[in-house]
Structures are given as structure tokens and as C-alpha cells.
Design a protein around this motif. Sequence first.
Motif, PDB file in Angstrom:
ATOM      1  N   ASN A   1       0.832  -1.193   0.000  1.00  0.00           N
ATOM      2  CA  ASN A   1       0.000   0.000   0.000  1.00  0.00           C
ATOM      3  C   ASN A   1       0.873   1.251   0.000  1.00  0.00           C
ATOM      4  N   ASP A   2       0.336   2.356  -0.547  1.00  0.00           N
ATOM      5  CA  ASP A   2       1.083   3.614  -0.602  1.00  0.00           C
ATOM      6  C   ASP A   2       1.451   4.128   0.789  1.00  0.00           C
ATOM      7  N   LEU A   3       0.618   3.844   1.800  1.00  0.00           N
ATOM      8  CA  LEU A   3       0.940   4.282   3.163  1.00  0.00           C
ATOM      9  C   LEU A   3       2.255   3.677   3.643  1.00  0.00           C
ATOM     10  N   ILE A   4       2.505   2.441   3.253  1.00  0.00           N
ATOM     11  CA  ILE A   4       3.763   1.793   3.626  1.00  0.00           C
ATOM     12  C   ILE A   4       4.916   2.389   2.826  1.00  0.00           C
ATOM     13  N   LEU A   5       4.715   2.554   1.544  1.00  0.00           N
ATOM     14  CA  LEU A   5       5.786   3.067   0.691  1.00  0.00           C
ATOM     15  C   LEU A   5       6.186   4.492   1.064  1.00  0.00           C
ATOM     16  N   ASN A   6       5.213   5.306   1.456  1.00  0.00           N
ATOM     17  CA  ASN A   6       5.494   6.716   1.750  1.00  0.00           C
ATOM     18  C   ASN A   6       6.364   6.896   2.986  1.00  0.00           C
ATOM     19  N   ILE A   7       6.490   5.845   3.789  1.00  0.00           N
ATOM     20  CA  ILE A   7       7.414   5.911   4.930  1.00  0.00           C
ATOM     21  C   ILE A   7       8.817   6.229   4.430  1.00  0.00           C
ATOM     22  N   PHE A   8       9.188   5.658   3.291  1.00  0.00           N
ATOM     23  CA  PHE A   8      10.552   5.805   2.796  1.00  0.00           C
ATOM     24  C   PHE A   8      10.807   7.193   2.218  1.00  0.00           C
TER      25      PHE A   8
ATOM     26  N   GLU B   1      20.999   2.859   1.113  1.00  0.00           N
ATOM     27  CA  GLU B   1      21.492   2.620  -0.246  1.00  0.00           C
ATOM     28  C   GLU B   1      20.882   1.352  -0.828  1.00  0.00           C
ATOM     29  N   ILE B   2      20.738   0.346   0.032  1.00  0.00           N
ATOM     30  CA  ILE B   2      20.149  -0.924  -0.392  1.00  0.00           C
ATOM     31  C   ILE B   2      19.048  -1.293   0.601  1.00  0.00           C
ATOM     32  N   LEU B   3      17.892  -1.669   0.078  1.00  0.00           N
ATOM     33  CA  LEU B   3      16.769  -2.099   0.911  1.00  0.00           C
ATOM     34  C   LEU B   3      16.462  -3.553   0.599  1.00  0.00           C
ATOM     35  N   ILE B   4      16.519  -4.399   1.621  1.00  0.00           N
ATOM     36  CA  ILE B   4      16.167  -5.806   1.459  1.00  0.00           C
ATOM     37  C   ILE B   4      14.671  -5.952   1.691  1.00  0.00           C
ATOM     38  N   ILE B   5      13.975  -6.509   0.716  1.00  0.00           N
ATOM     39  CA  ILE B   5      12.537  -6.743   0.812  1.00  0.00           C
ATOM     40  C   ILE B   5      12.300  -8.235   1.001  1.00  0.00           C
ATOM     41  N   GLY B   6      11.664  -8.607   2.116  1.00  0.00           N
ATOM     42  CA  GLY B   6      11.305 -10.006   2.364  1.00  0.00           C
ATOM     43  C   GLY B   6       9.815 -10.195   2.131  1.00  0.00           C
ATOM     44  N   LEU B   7       9.454 -11.063   1.208  1.00  0.00           N
ATOM     45  CA  LEU B   7       8.058 -11.214   0.781  1.00  0.00           C
ATOM     46  C   LEU B   7       7.360 -12.395   1.430  1.00  0.00           C
ATOM     47  N   GLY B   8       7.727 -12.721   2.668  1.00  0.00           N
ATOM     48  CA  GLY B   8       7.020 -13.777   3.386  1.00  0.00           C
ATOM     49  C   GLY B   8       7.671 -15.136   3.245  1.00  0.00           C
ATOM     50  N   LYS B   9       6.841 -16.179   3.307  1.00  0.00           N
ATOM     51  CA  LYS B   9       7.371 -17.534   3.434  1.00  0.00           C
ATOM     52  C   LYS B   9       7.694 -18.220   2.103  1.00  0.00           C
ATOM     53  N   LYS B  10       7.192 -17.705   0.992  1.00  0.00           N
ATOM     54  CA  LYS B  10       7.372 -18.390  -0.282  1.00  0.00           C
ATOM     55  C   LYS B  10       8.467 -17.731  -1.114  1.00  0.00           C
ATOM     56  N   THR B  11       9.318 -18.563  -1.704  1.00  0.00           N
ATOM     57  CA  THR B  11      10.444 -18.055  -2.493  1.00  0.00           C
ATOM     58  C   THR B  11      10.025 -17.663  -3.907  1.00  0.00           C
ATOM     59  N   SER B  12       8.818 -18.058  -4.316  1.00  0.00           N
ATOM     60  CA  SER B  12       8.395 -17.814  -5.697  1.00  0.00           C
ATOM     61  C   SER B  12       7.766 -16.435  -5.896  1.00  0.00           C
ATOM     62  N   ARG B  13       7.629 -15.641  -4.837  1.00  0.00           N
ATOM     63  CA  ARG B  13       6.938 -14.357  -4.940  1.00  0.00           C
ATOM     64  C   ARG B  13       7.833 -13.274  -5.541  1.00  0.00           C
ATOM     65  N   ILE B  14       7.198 -12.334  -6.219  1.00  0.00           N
ATOM     66  CA  ILE B  14       7.894 -11.171  -6.755  1.00  0.00           C
ATOM     67  C   ILE B  14       7.123  -9.918  -6.336  1.00  0.00           C
ATOM     68  N   MET B  15       7.780  -8.760  -6.427  1.00  0.00           N
ATOM     69  CA  MET B  15       7.136  -7.521  -6.027  1.00  0.00           C
ATOM     70  C   MET B  15       6.551  -6.810  -7.238  1.00  0.00           C
ATOM     71  N   ASN B  16       5.434  -6.144  -7.005  1.00  0.00           N
ATOM     72  CA  ASN B  16       4.747  -5.388  -8.041  1.00  0.00           C
ATOM     73  C   ASN B  16       5.706  -4.397  -8.710  1.00  0.00           C
ATOM     74  N   LEU B  17       5.609  -4.268 -10.037  1.00  0.00           N
ATOM     75  CA  LEU B  17       6.516  -3.395 -10.783  1.00  0.00           C
ATOM     76  C   LEU B  17       6.368  -1.934 -10.376  1.00  0.00           C
ATOM     77  N   LYS B  18       5.144  -1.503 -10.022  1.00  0.00           N
ATOM     78  CA  LYS B  18       4.947  -0.122  -9.588  1.00  0.00           C
ATOM     79  C   LYS B  18       5.680   0.145  -8.279  1.00  0.00           C
ATOM     80  N   ASN B  19       5.673  -0.849  -7.388  1.00  0.00           N
ATOM     81  CA  ASN B  19       6.421  -0.715  -6.140  1.00  0.00           C
ATOM     82  C   ASN B  19       7.912  -0.592  -6.413  1.00  0.00           C
ATOM     83  N   LYS B  20       8.407  -1.385  -7.365  1.00  0.00           N
ATOM     84  CA  LYS B  20       9.828  -1.315  -7.712  1.00  0.00           C
ATOM     85  C   LYS B  20      10.179   0.061  -8.277  1.00  0.00           C
TER      86      LYS B  20
END
Length: 221
Positions: free
Chosen positions: A145-152, A160-179
Motif C-alpha cells: 500500500n502507498d501508506l507503507i511506501l510513503n514511509i521511505f 542505499e540498499i533495501l532488502i525486501i522479504g516477501l514472506g514464506k514463499k520463495t516464488s513471490r515477486i514484487m509489483n513493478l509499480k512498487n519497484k
Amino acid sequence: MLQSSTQFTNTILRNIKILPPKQFHTTSKRFNLFDKLGSKSLQGSLPKDTETLLRPRSAKQVAPTNPADILTQNDILMYSNKPLNYIESIKTNGFHLNNNFFIKSPNLEGEVIGLLLVGSETFEIKLGNKDSAMFEINNHIVTFNDLILNIFKKLHPKPEILIIGLGKKTSRIMNLKNKSFFNNLGINLEISDSFNGGQIFDLLSTERPGVIGALLLPPNV
């Protein structure tokens, strides 16, 4: 580090104050932070004295079979100062930090609690519940959600580098808009599941203190 914002501070983030080394955080008796059941340690076992550790292995010695022990014996950052918010282990329901804090998810109100690490600061981040979650998992795509993103936007200096952990599954990817959002802020991303994300944060924040951040979903989502 995080500029003042009543909305974020009161509703989304809760700063975890770092305790002096001789003090400990107290938790409910039903949580044993050092219980091996249901937890994954991010460290292997080490010899107690450095002389044994650094001595070349003789022909009669048996090489370690545990991969964690093999990696640990070749860890060049072993004696580096670890950050205050170093992740000691990841349990099935949260994160156990080096400062003896345990970030548990869900909390007593049933809210999903994520982990935000910036510099040496630790934050619990409220991600809502099933009815009003601040992130969405659609098949294998995770969208924040934008509320989470706006924190940054309010962070200074930004990691410089942000590690994003997407939960328990290794097959997940992040939304392109978030990237794209993070790219526009000049923040490089390292995306993985939350367990591997914890390992990556420990390594990079030890090697490059002060410039690494992490946003980790709990390991049970």
C-alpha cells in the motif's frame, strides 16, 4: 532518521528502543526465544577459542558436514561488529533480534506485524488484518500500500540498499509499480523471501554498516 509524522508513528510504526547490553527484554512465558522448535538460526556453531578456529585442519580431522558450519568457518566478517538490530534467528511467527527483542506476528489484535530495519533502528510495522491489509498477495505478486511506501519518502538519509522479504514463499515477486517507486527514490532493492532476506540483511549490514535497510513481511504469510 525517520522524520516526524503523527500518522505513521501512531498508526503504523512502533519504534523498538535499543537496550543496553546488560538489560533484557521480557516476554510472555509461552514464547521461548531460544527454543529450537519452529525456528531457523542464521548462524552456525563456532569453536569457543579463536586459536582452534584459525588453526589449519590436520589430515586426521574430519571436515564439518553441516553447511552452516562450513560457511561459518570461512566467514571473514566473523569478528566484525554486528549492528544493534542484527537478526539472530527467524521463527515461524516472527523475528528474534540480537538485542533480545522478539517481533511477533500476528499481535494480540490479530494484526500482521512486519519488521522495518533502518540503520541501527528497529521498527514494528503494522500491516493491518485480513479485512484491511496494507499489502496484497495476488497469486505470486506482492503489492504494498502507498501508506507503507510513503514511509521511505520521510527517511533521511535513505538506505542505499533495501532488502525486501516477501514472506514464506520463495516464488513471490514484487509489483513493478512498487519497484519503480523505490527506483525513483534512488534506493536499490534486494528481493527474496523473508528468511533469506534476514540472512542478506545480516551480511550486508555487517559489511556496510549504516547504509542497509530491510522491510520484511512476517515468515508466516
